[in-house]
Scaffold this motif. Structure first.
Motif, PDB file in Angstrom:
ATOM      1  N   GLN A 229     -13.676   2.506  26.962  1.00  0.00           N
ATOM      2  CA  GLN A 229     -13.903   1.261  27.695  1.00  0.00           C
ATOM      3  C   GLN A 229     -15.338   1.163  28.205  1.00  0.00           C
ATOM      4  OE1 GLN A 229     -12.325  -1.315  27.742  1.00  0.00           O
ATOM      5  NE2 GLN A 229     -12.644  -2.507  29.609  1.00  0.00           N
ATOM      6  N   ALA A 230     -15.901   2.284  28.637  1.00  0.00           N
ATOM      7  CA  ALA A 230     -17.284   2.270  29.110  1.00  0.00           C
ATOM      8  C   ALA A 230     -18.230   1.862  27.989  1.00  0.00           C
ATOM      9  CB  ALA A 230     -17.664   3.647  29.652  1.00  0.00           C
ATOM     10  N   ARG A 231     -18.044   2.411  26.794  1.00  0.00           N
ATOM     11  CA  ARG A 231     -18.893   2.034  25.663  1.00  0.00           C
ATOM     12  C   ARG A 231     -18.737   0.557  25.323  1.00  0.00           C
ATOM     13  NH1 ARG A 231     -17.009   7.190  23.805  1.00  0.00           N
ATOM     14  NH2 ARG A 231     -15.480   6.168  22.455  1.00  0.00           N
ATOM     15  N   ARG A 232     -17.508   0.081  25.397  1.00  0.00           N
ATOM     16  CA  ARG A 232     -17.291  -1.338  25.108  1.00  0.00           C
ATOM     17  C   ARG A 232     -18.029  -2.222  26.109  1.00  0.00           C
ATOM     18  NH1 ARG A 232     -14.556  -5.921  26.049  1.00  0.00           N
ATOM     19  NH2 ARG A 232     -13.731  -5.178  28.037  1.00  0.00           N
ATOM     20  N   LEU A 233     -17.926  -1.882  27.395  1.00  0.00           N
ATOM     21  CA  LEU A 233     -18.589  -2.684  28.420  1.00  0.00           C
ATOM     22  C   LEU A 233     -20.107  -2.580  28.328  1.00  0.00           C
ATOM     23  CD1 LEU A 233     -16.240  -1.979  31.464  1.00  0.00           C
ATOM     24  CD2 LEU A 233     -16.385  -4.077  30.104  1.00  0.00           C
ATOM     25  N   LEU A 234     -20.599  -1.407  27.976  1.00  0.00           N
ATOM     26  CA  LEU A 234     -22.040  -1.261  27.784  1.00  0.00           C
ATOM     27  C   LEU A 234     -22.524  -2.110  26.616  1.00  0.00           C
ATOM     28  CD1 LEU A 234     -22.389   2.602  28.298  1.00  0.00           C
ATOM     29  CD2 LEU A 234     -23.478   0.852  29.722  1.00  0.00           C
ATOM     30  N   ASP A 243     -21.427  -0.552  38.096  1.00  0.00           N
ATOM     31  CA  ASP A 243     -20.236  -1.403  38.051  1.00  0.00           C
ATOM     32  C   ASP A 243     -19.303  -0.981  36.926  1.00  0.00           C
ATOM     33  OD1 ASP A 243     -21.281  -2.789  40.147  1.00  0.00           O
ATOM     34  OD2 ASP A 243     -21.699  -4.645  39.041  1.00  0.00           O
ATOM     35  N   ILE A 244     -19.889  -0.641  35.779  1.00  0.00           N
ATOM     36  CA  ILE A 244     -19.072  -0.183  34.654  1.00  0.00           C
ATOM     37  C   ILE A 244     -18.344   1.098  35.023  1.00  0.00           C
ATOM     38  CG2 ILE A 244     -19.181   0.770  32.313  1.00  0.00           C
ATOM     39  CD1 ILE A 244     -21.405  -1.258  31.739  1.00  0.00           C
ATOM     40  N   GLY A 245     -19.057   2.020  35.681  1.00  0.00           N
ATOM     41  CA  GLY A 245     -18.420   3.256  36.112  1.00  0.00           C
ATOM     42  C   GLY A 245     -17.214   2.996  36.997  1.00  0.00           C
ATOM     43  N   ALA A 253     -21.109   6.705  41.002  1.00  0.00           N
ATOM     44  CA  ALA A 253     -21.973   6.359  39.874  1.00  0.00           C
ATOM     45  C   ALA A 253     -22.653   7.589  39.278  1.00  0.00           C
ATOM     46  CB  ALA A 253     -23.026   5.343  40.306  1.00  0.00           C
ATOM     47  N   GLY A 254     -23.021   8.531  40.141  1.00  0.00           N
ATOM     48  CA  GLY A 254     -23.678   9.739  39.649  1.00  0.00           C
ATOM     49  C   GLY A 254     -22.755  10.576  38.792  1.00  0.00           C
ATOM     50  N   TYR A 255     -21.502  10.686  39.209  1.00  0.00           N
ATOM     51  CA  TYR A 255     -20.518  11.465  38.438  1.00  0.00           C
ATOM     52  C   TYR A 255     -20.241  10.788  37.100  1.00  0.00           C
ATOM     53  CZ  TYR A 255     -16.230  14.005  37.287  1.00  0.00           C
ATOM     54  OH  TYR A 255     -15.272  14.761  36.663  1.00  0.00           O
ATOM     55  N   PHE A 260     -20.723  10.861  31.328  1.00  0.00           N
ATOM     56  CA  PHE A 260     -21.122  10.131  30.122  1.00  0.00           C
ATOM     57  C   PHE A 260     -22.214  10.901  29.380  1.00  0.00           C
ATOM     58  CE2 PHE A 260     -23.178   7.017  27.496  1.00  0.00           C
ATOM     59  CZ  PHE A 260     -22.185   6.119  27.138  1.00  0.00           C
ATOM     60  N   GLY A 261     -23.193  11.384  30.120  1.00  0.00           N
ATOM     61  CA  GLY A 261     -24.292  12.113  29.498  1.00  0.00           C
ATOM     62  C   GLY A 261     -23.848  13.387  28.815  1.00  0.00           C
ATOM     63  N   LYS A 262     -22.899  14.088  29.420  1.00  0.00           N
ATOM     64  CA  LYS A 262     -22.395  15.334  28.833  1.00  0.00           C
ATOM     65  C   LYS A 262     -21.720  15.070  27.490  1.00  0.00           C
ATOM     66  CE  LYS A 262     -19.387  19.279  29.880  1.00  0.00           C
ATOM     67  NZ  LYS A 262     -18.472  19.882  30.888  1.00  0.00           N
ATOM     68  N   LEU A 263     -20.994  13.958  27.388  1.00  0.00           N
ATOM     69  CA  LEU A 263     -20.246  13.652  26.169  1.00  0.00           C
ATOM     70  C   LEU A 263     -21.084  12.977  25.097  1.00  0.00           C
ATOM     71  CD1 LEU A 263     -16.918  12.385  27.802  1.00  0.00           C
ATOM     72  CD2 LEU A 263     -17.288  14.551  26.608  1.00  0.00           C
ATOM     73  N   HIS A 264     -22.127  12.242  25.509  1.00  0.00           N
ATOM     74  CA  HIS A 264     -22.886  11.454  24.554  1.00  0.00           C
ATOM     75  C   HIS A 264     -24.319  11.946  24.341  1.00  0.00           C
ATOM     76  CE1 HIS A 264     -19.635   8.804  25.954  1.00  0.00           C
ATOM     77  NE2 HIS A 264     -19.704   8.251  24.764  1.00  0.00           N
ATOM     78  N   GLY A 265     -24.755  12.899  25.139  1.00  0.00           N
ATOM     79  CA  GLY A 265     -26.094  13.425  24.971  1.00  0.00           C
ATOM     80  C   GLY A 265     -27.185  12.535  25.523  1.00  0.00           C
TER      81      GLY A 265
END
Length: 277
Positions: A229-234, A243-245, A253-255, A260-265
């Motif tokens: 869902q996050a990728r879709r909203l982005l 807001d997406i978070g 937001a930081g978490y 997201f960064g850990k999974l997507h690089g």
């Protein structure tokens, strides 16, 4: 993109080892006959069977007699077959709405759907047309192939709308309940204990069962659903990352950014810039 007939003549003598691909595909059968091995399952083919094969799905060892009597087609493609605007980077293709049915983990087996009898002739004709266009490559064939593939995937999406119902049909009642809970509650704080309570079993039993059946933990599935869902909203909105978070279950937001960064690089903002423009 490749379209191939599935039947006794399509498998040579001998056997093929279990394998998986890094691109999506479907296998559609218009008549009863033969068997298909997906993951650890051996499934008898019935008329109207549609197997949705996600990248990473394991297709079992195939033998020369597996598809005796079968009549079907296999369609395999990369995301760019849907057009130059389709995100093509690693994981980015998953944001395309017509490819959501192919985001089911790749850990158990191919998703099995059923094409209603009234539509089976139309499905066969659509795939035969794709095969004709790819074989003869007349002027405009690329546009024709893309258009027919889109219509085919619209059909897949409609059939796959009730994934929970499909899990129940395939004798996976616990997994169906787990995914139902995740689907309804992923936008809010959701823990293993809360999912376990919702399906009325202990957290330990739930953990071991889900990991054994899917290769992932419950928390990983919650995160996977949130990331889809996050990728879709982005990709399709201009909402701020914070807001997406919040909309996908990360009030911090930081978490959200770290997960997201850990999974997507890369960060959510970078992902949006790279994959959406």
């Amino acid at each position: 993109m490749a379209v191939m007939r599935l039947g006794h003549d399509s498998i040579a003598n001998g056997s093929y080892e279990a394998h998986s691909h890094d691109f999506p595909g479907i296998a559609y059968f218009s008549a009863d006959g033969g068997i298909v091995r997906t993951g650890k399952h051996t499934r008898h083919v019935e008329a109207g069977d549609l197997f949705v094969i996600a990248p990473g799905d394991v297709m079992g060892q195939a033998h020369s007699g597996d598809l005796v009597g079968a009549q079907g087609w296999g369609v395999f493609f990369t995301a760019d077959a849907l057009g130059p605007e389709t995100p093509g980077a690693h994981l980015a293709w998953r944001t395309h709405p017509l490819l959501f049915p192919f985001v089911h983990g790749g850990a158990t087996s191919a998703l099995r759907l059923k094409v209603p009898e009234a539509f089976r002739q139309e499905w066969t004709a659509r795939i035969e047309t794709l095969h004709h266009e790819l074989t003869h490559r007349q002027e405009g064939y690329r546009e024709a192939v893309s258009a027919h593939l889109v219509l085919l995937l619209v059909g897949v999406s409609r059939l796959a709308a009730d994934v929970v119902g499909d899990l129940r049909e395939n004798a996976e009642p616990l997994l169906a309940e787990v995914f139902d809970v995740i689907e309804r509650r992923y936008p809010e704080p959701l823990s293993l204990r809360e999912v376990a309570a919702a399906v009325s079993i202990s957290p330990g039993h739930l953990t071991s069962t889900v990991r054994r059946r899917t290769g992932r933990t419950v928390q990983e599935w919650i995160t996977e659903r949130r990331m889809v869902q996050a990728r879709r909203l982005l990709a399709v909105t201009e909402l701020p990352v914070s807001d997406i978070g919040r909309q996908v279950g990360f009030p911090d937001a930081g978490y959200f950014a770290r997960t997201f960064g850990k999974l997507h690089g890369m960060s959510p903002s970078s992902w949006r810039r790279v994959n959406v423009g």
